[in-house]
Write a protein that holds these residues in place. Structure first.
Motif, mmCIF file in Angstrom:
data_model
loop_
_atom_site.group_PDB
_atom_site.id
_atom_site.type_symbol
_atom_site.label_atom_id
_atom_site.label_comp_id
_atom_site.label_asym_id
_atom_site.label_seq_id
_atom_site.Cartn_x
_atom_site.Cartn_y
_atom_site.Cartn_z
ATOM 1 N N VAL A 459 1.068 -1.213 0.090
ATOM 2 C CA VAL A 459 0.113 0.194 -0.118
ATOM 3 C C VAL A 459 0.841 1.412 0.317
ATOM 4 O O VAL A 459 0.788 2.234 -0.619
ATOM 5 C CB VAL A 459 -0.788 0.054 1.070
ATOM 6 C CG1 VAL A 459 -1.532 1.404 1.476
ATOM 7 C CG2 VAL A 459 -1.858 -1.088 1.238
ATOM 8 N N LYS A 460 1.964 1.246 0.872
ATOM 9 C CA LYS A 460 2.828 2.382 1.134
ATOM 10 C C LYS A 460 3.385 2.646 -0.639
ATOM 11 O O LYS A 460 3.707 3.664 -0.810
ATOM 12 C CB LYS A 460 3.834 2.104 2.066
ATOM 13 C CG LYS A 460 3.606 2.423 3.597
ATOM 14 C CD LYS A 460 4.581 2.565 4.191
ATOM 15 C CE LYS A 460 4.066 2.758 5.655
ATOM 16 N NZ LYS A 460 5.315 2.430 6.631
ATOM 17 N N GLU A 461 4.018 1.631 -0.877
ATOM 18 C CA GLU A 461 4.607 1.627 -2.285
ATOM 19 C C GLU A 461 3.772 2.372 -3.126
ATOM 20 O O GLU A 461 4.110 3.389 -3.994
ATOM 21 C CB GLU A 461 5.117 0.186 -2.852
ATOM 22 C CG GLU A 461 6.439 -0.375 -2.095
ATOM 23 C CD GLU A 461 6.562 -1.581 -2.447
ATOM 24 O OE1 GLU A 461 7.401 -2.406 -1.540
ATOM 25 O OE2 GLU A 461 6.030 -2.371 -3.262
ATOM 26 N N LEU A 462 2.431 1.905 -3.352
ATOM 27 C CA LEU A 462 1.663 2.523 -4.357
ATOM 28 C C LEU A 462 1.065 3.715 -4.237
ATOM 29 O O LEU A 462 1.070 4.660 -4.865
ATOM 30 C CB LEU A 462 0.412 1.296 -4.388
ATOM 31 C CG LEU A 462 0.722 -0.069 -4.859
ATOM 32 C CD1 LEU A 462 -0.633 -0.735 -5.027
ATOM 33 C CD2 LEU A 462 0.850 0.388 -6.722
ATOM 34 N N LYS A 463 0.833 4.100 -2.623
ATOM 35 C CA LYS A 463 0.685 5.379 -2.640
ATOM 36 C C LYS A 463 1.801 6.465 -2.883
ATOM 37 O O LYS A 463 1.610 7.561 -3.177
ATOM 38 C CB LYS A 463 0.462 5.479 -0.841
ATOM 39 C CG LYS A 463 -1.008 5.368 -0.392
ATOM 40 C CD LYS A 463 -1.204 5.631 0.990
ATOM 41 C CE LYS A 463 -2.572 5.509 1.332
ATOM 42 N NZ LYS A 463 -2.650 5.556 3.027
ATOM 43 N N ALA A 464 3.030 5.841 -2.548
ATOM 44 C CA ALA A 464 4.127 6.880 -2.793
ATOM 45 C C ALA A 464 4.463 7.152 -4.318
ATOM 46 O O ALA A 464 4.321 8.295 -4.822
ATOM 47 C CB ALA A 464 5.526 6.041 -2.241
ATOM 48 N N LYS A 465 3.808 6.050 -5.085
ATOM 49 C CA LYS A 465 3.861 6.285 -6.336
ATOM 50 C C LYS A 465 2.928 7.191 -7.031
ATOM 51 O O LYS A 465 3.229 8.053 -7.824
ATOM 52 C CB LYS A 465 3.575 5.071 -7.384
ATOM 53 C CG LYS A 465 4.909 4.039 -7.391
ATOM 54 C CD LYS A 465 4.594 2.760 -8.079
ATOM 55 C CE LYS A 465 5.814 1.821 -8.244
ATOM 56 N NZ LYS A 465 5.317 0.559 -8.908
ATOM 57 N N ILE A 466 1.614 7.137 -6.293
ATOM 58 C CA ILE A 466 0.522 7.897 -6.714
ATOM 59 C C ILE A 466 1.108 9.364 -6.212
ATOM 60 O O ILE A 466 0.916 10.464 -7.040
ATOM 61 C CB ILE A 466 -0.707 7.695 -5.986
ATOM 62 C CG1 ILE A 466 -1.027 6.183 -6.921
ATOM 63 C CG2 ILE A 466 -1.736 8.395 -6.005
ATOM 64 C CD1 ILE A 466 -2.393 5.413 -6.090
ATOM 65 N N GLN A 467 1.510 9.699 -5.063
ATOM 66 C CA GLN A 467 2.074 10.660 -4.532
ATOM 67 C C GLN A 467 2.936 11.507 -5.304
ATOM 68 O O GLN A 467 2.844 12.582 -5.793
ATOM 69 C CB GLN A 467 2.599 10.703 -3.199
ATOM 70 C CG GLN A 467 1.468 10.508 -2.114
ATOM 71 C CD GLN A 467 1.975 10.043 -0.661
ATOM 72 O OE1 GLN A 467 3.355 9.691 -0.428
ATOM 73 N NE2 GLN A 467 1.131 9.538 0.608
ATOM 74 N N GLU A 468 4.006 10.617 -5.904
ATOM 75 C CA GLU A 468 4.934 11.209 -6.589
ATOM 76 C C GLU A 468 4.288 11.590 -8.145
ATOM 77 O O GLU A 468 4.773 12.582 -8.482
ATOM 78 C CB GLU A 468 5.975 9.868 -6.929
ATOM 79 C CG GLU A 468 7.459 10.609 -7.474
ATOM 80 C CD GLU A 468 8.258 9.428 -7.374
ATOM 81 O OE1 GLU A 468 8.947 9.435 -8.403
ATOM 82 O OE2 GLU A 468 8.213 8.469 -6.812
ATOM 83 N N ALA A 469 3.568 10.746 -8.287
ATOM 84 C CA ALA A 469 3.022 11.215 -9.952
ATOM 85 C C ALA A 469 1.769 12.251 -9.724
ATOM 86 O O ALA A 469 1.739 13.144 -10.853
ATOM 87 C CB ALA A 469 2.108 10.052 -10.350
#
Lengths: 643, 150
Positions: A459-469
């Motif tokens: 979840v953290k990884e995906l959130k980080a990706k979304i946050q980054e994007a």
């Protein structure tokens, strides 16, 4: 903050054509009786009343089918009304729920205290001080059935903790986490609409995040269920063991010896295991396997020595020799000599073959003497003999108990064994779901679909990706921090409150039961009573009530206690105990009972204030519902099915 | 090539792995070894097992005594073939037929196959004489009575 229930009014609700139950004292329409007993035979509408009360206060919605289900069947009606009059800090107000039986719709009306002329306006309304408090779970705590009291004490069920959270509004604080998550998602959504990242890419990320979150929720639910069931199982096993112990402890000296023998039997079995493995280790060496094998090995070595195997010179040496012009003895290397040497070289081994035979010879050279395995077996046999003796003595001790007890001990042994296996399996699954040990996870081949820490990480990884994007990294960090703070506040508060509620409930129990025999040891998910085996059913029911009254008293709001079947399925003694105790825990108590529950409960009631007696019953033709407020009628009433 | 044990043999020992309360085998090699030694002591060969190899090398428990195992195999073969102990060339040729310094086991393909066949022969004897065991100690008692006391 005092809240009281003054009246309930039914109009065209199932069998109720037009009926009002008034809980107030004569001459004072805002002052309720201390105790209102409402006797309603089964099928009269007791459950309907409890259900509607639970729904009306929080302003719950109704499905079309539900609305139709309240339509009377014995007489025509287009509309039904369920109305409650209540008072908050002495100021009355009304909540009316209307059902439209033609359309299946429902509507709320209310009268605010300041409204002049007593008119009603559309919509649900509660005083602002309690509006946010009256959630369905909160309401269930003061409008409830005797079962909830049992649930509070049920190991592993989180009702007690949920009650504390509800009364002290910690559940609402926890609910903010959901709000934060929604805000976070909105933020990502709106950021994604303006970010440079491709829309499809973000959609994919979001949809993957939702999937992982869904899995995480399922895993968390599974973990909670497992934890609760493990606790239940442990408790169950402990109880079974205690029962077993108590049967055996009828003869204390027998028990002591029995326990010593159990311990010795365990040790003897371990000794047999170790000795068996020592035998296996001994046999693993062919030289000790048997005298015959030892002789085979020794003979082969001896023969290799005698036959000079392998010869020290290799075949390669002779082949090299034939390629020279002269032999090592300086005679010229003729064709005839060359041929003879080559033929003879076939009897010599290659250097590689020599090396394996030499290695074998070296290993076999100092072969130790044969050591038979028999003495080791003798030790195992001795341990087996000891084990048998000890088992016989243990069984003999069990035989000193009467046959029924013996049978019970046997059954208990089996059940304990089965439950322990079950417990072991559950623990293994729980471990799989929760383990943070990387090598353990690798060994089990776990992925994020199986393991909460991995799923969280995902979840953290995906959130980080979304946050980054979407350029919302900082926002995400703040949201995480806020969630952590909320979690911390809830946990710390809960810890303090659990102790506080326990201590106050214990003081209350001591006062009510006039002894300190029944005390709560701790509150975790549920209420845990000290020395539970010696507590009667009535006492444990009282614990539930005392706990709730403490919550309501210590909590910020004083509410009426509305209960359906307060001593459900309890015996007379239990009913008396509950009746004697419960009314004095609350300022207003409304009790719905059936005539078969009356015995014990009604005579046990000694409230400090006034009591009223309602009987609500069907007319002889079964088509209407009437009421009586006469005490004698109440005491003599018997419903059709109990006659 | 590798060490092979038939499915029937592995099934036979499974109950010990699952139920024994008096210890368990460390590895399949233990089961293989006990079958092999039974075959060797009784000079009984079985058909080469069809099962896949369970391992290519000697396990750690047997590495130090692998030459004793090879010697047991050679001795059994000398005996089975009826070679006189003083037949130097015959014994040398037999050893060279069974052994191979270039393999991790020091066994030639033929040598490995002979070991597997002795293990299979040994297993059929074990199965004939010892009912399917449940506890390791109970099995070892029956096993040594039948084979190791010879």
């Amino acid at each position: 903050m005092d809240f009281s229930l003054l009246r309930i009014h039914y109009q065209n609700i199932r069998d109720f054509r037009n009926l009002t139950i008034d809980f107030t004292k004569d001459g004072d329409p805002t002052q309720p009786h201390h105790v209102s007993l409402v006797q309603m035979p089964n099928g009269t509408g007791k459950t309907t009343t409890i259900t509607l009360l639970r729904r009306v206060f929080p302003g719950s919605g109704f499905e079309e089918d539900e609305v139709y289900s309240y339509r009377p069947t014995n007489f025509p009606a287009d509309e039904g009304i369920f109305e409650v009059e209540a008072a908050y800090d002495g100021t009355p107000f009304t909540l009316r729920l209307e059902f439209n039986y033609d359309t299946g719709e429902y509507r709320y009306h209310n009268s605010k205290p300041k409204m002049e002329g007593g008119g009603l306006e559309e919509g649900h309304w509660l005083p602002s001080e309690i509006r946010h408090i009256f959630s369905p779970s909160f309401v269930r705590l003061f409008i409830f059935d005797g079962e909830l009291s049992k649930q509070l004490l049920k190991t592993g069920a989180a009702h007690a903790e949920a009650a504390i959270k509800s009364i002290y509004f910690l559940d609402r604080l926890e609910g903010r986490k959901q709000d934060i998550e929604e805000i976070e998602e909105d933020r990502y959504q709106s950021a994604s609409e303006t970010s440079a990242h491709t829309e499809q890419g973000l959609k994919n990320l979001n949809s993957r995040l939702q999937t992982v979150k869904g899995t995480l929720e399922e895993l968390q639910e599974q973990r909670d269920e497992l934890e609760a069931s493990i606790k239940r199982e442990q408790k169950q096993i402990a109880q079974l063991e205690e029962e077993r112990q108590s049967i055996l402890s009828e003869r204390e000296e027998v028990l002591e010896e029995f326990n010593d023998l159990e311990h010795e039997i365990k040790e003897e079995r371990q000794a047999i295991k170790e000795k068996t493995l020592a035998v296996l280790d001994h046999l693993r060496k062919p030289r000790y396997f048997s005298r015959g094998i030892h002789e085979d090995i020794q003979r082969l070595f001896d023969q290799m020595e005698v036959l000079k195997l392998p010869k020290p010179t290799s075949a390669e040496f002779f082949r090299d020799l034939t390629e020279r012009s002269s032999c090592i003895c300086n005679r010229p290397m003729t064709d005839e000599a060359r041929q003879a040497i080559l033929e003879g070289s076939e009897k010599y081994l290659s250097e590689e073959d020599i090396s394996v035979l030499n290695a074998m010879k070296d290993q076999l050279r100092n072969l130790p003497e044969f050591e038979p395995v028999a003495p080791l077996f003798e030790e195992i046999n001795e341990s087996h003999r000891e084990l048998r003796k000890k088992r016989q003595r243990r069984d003999g001790l069990q035989n000193q108990l009467d046959p029924n007890s013996r049978q019970r001990v046997k059954e208990l042994d089996n059940e304990i064994q089965e439950r322990q296996t079950d417990l072991k399996n559950r623990r293994a699954v729980l471990d799989m779901i929760t383990t943070t040990d990387r090598s353990h996870r690798d060994q089990l081949g776990l992925g994020w679909e199986d393991n909460i820490p991995l799923c969280n990480q995902r979840v953290k990884e995906l959130k980080a990706k979304i946050q980054e994007a979407t350029d919302t990294v900082e926002f995400g960090k703040k949201a995480d921090k806020l969630n952590e703070i909320i979690e911390d506040v809830v946990n710390r508060s809960l810890k303090t409150l659990e102790i506080q509620v326990r201590d106050t409930t214990n003081e209350r129990l001591e006062r009510i039961l006039q002894s300190d025999e029944v005390q709560i040891s701790h509150v975790d998910y549920s209420i845990n009573i000290e020395d539970k085996e010696n507590v009667s059913e009535g006492q444990s029911l009282s614990v539930g009530y005392a706990f709730l009254s403490t919550l309501f008293e210590e909590g910020p709001l004083n509410v009426p206690f509305i209960v359906d079947s307060p001593a459900v399925s309890a015996d007379l003694q239990v009913r008396r105990e509950v009746a004697d105790m419960v009314p004095n825990l609350f300022e207003q108590m409304i009790v719905f009972i059936i005539s078969s529950e009356r015995d014990g409960f009604v005579e046990g009631l000694h409230p400090s204030g006034s009591t009223q007696y309602y009987t609500v019953f069907k007319t002889d033709d079964g088509k209407n519902i009437k009421k009586s407020m006469d005490r004698d009628f109440f005491m003599d009433f018997q419903s059709e099915e109990e006659r | 090539m590798g060490f092979r044990l038939s499915d029937e043999a592995r099934e036979y020992f499974r109950s010990i792995d699952q139920h024994s309360s008096t210890g368990k085998f460390n590895t399949t090699w233990d089961q293989y070894y006990l079958c092999f030694m039974a075959g060797v002591i009784e000079r009984r060969l079985g058909e080469p097992p069809e099962a896949d190899p369970f391992i290519e090398k000697f396990t750690v428990d047997y590495r130090d005594q692998r030459y004793e195992l090879l010697a047991s195999l050679v001795s059994a073969e000398i005996d089975r073939k009826g070679l006189p102990w003083e037949d130097k060339d015959g014994i040398r040729d037999l050893m060279m037929h069974l052994l191979d310094s270039s393999t991790p086991t020091n066994l030639s393909d033929d040598g490995l196959e002979m070991m597997n066949r002795y293990a299979e022969g040994g297993f059929s004897l074990i199965r004939e004489r010892i009912p399917k065991p449940r506890d390791l100690d109970e099995f070892l008692v029956a096993y040594t009575t039948n084979f190791s006391s010879i």
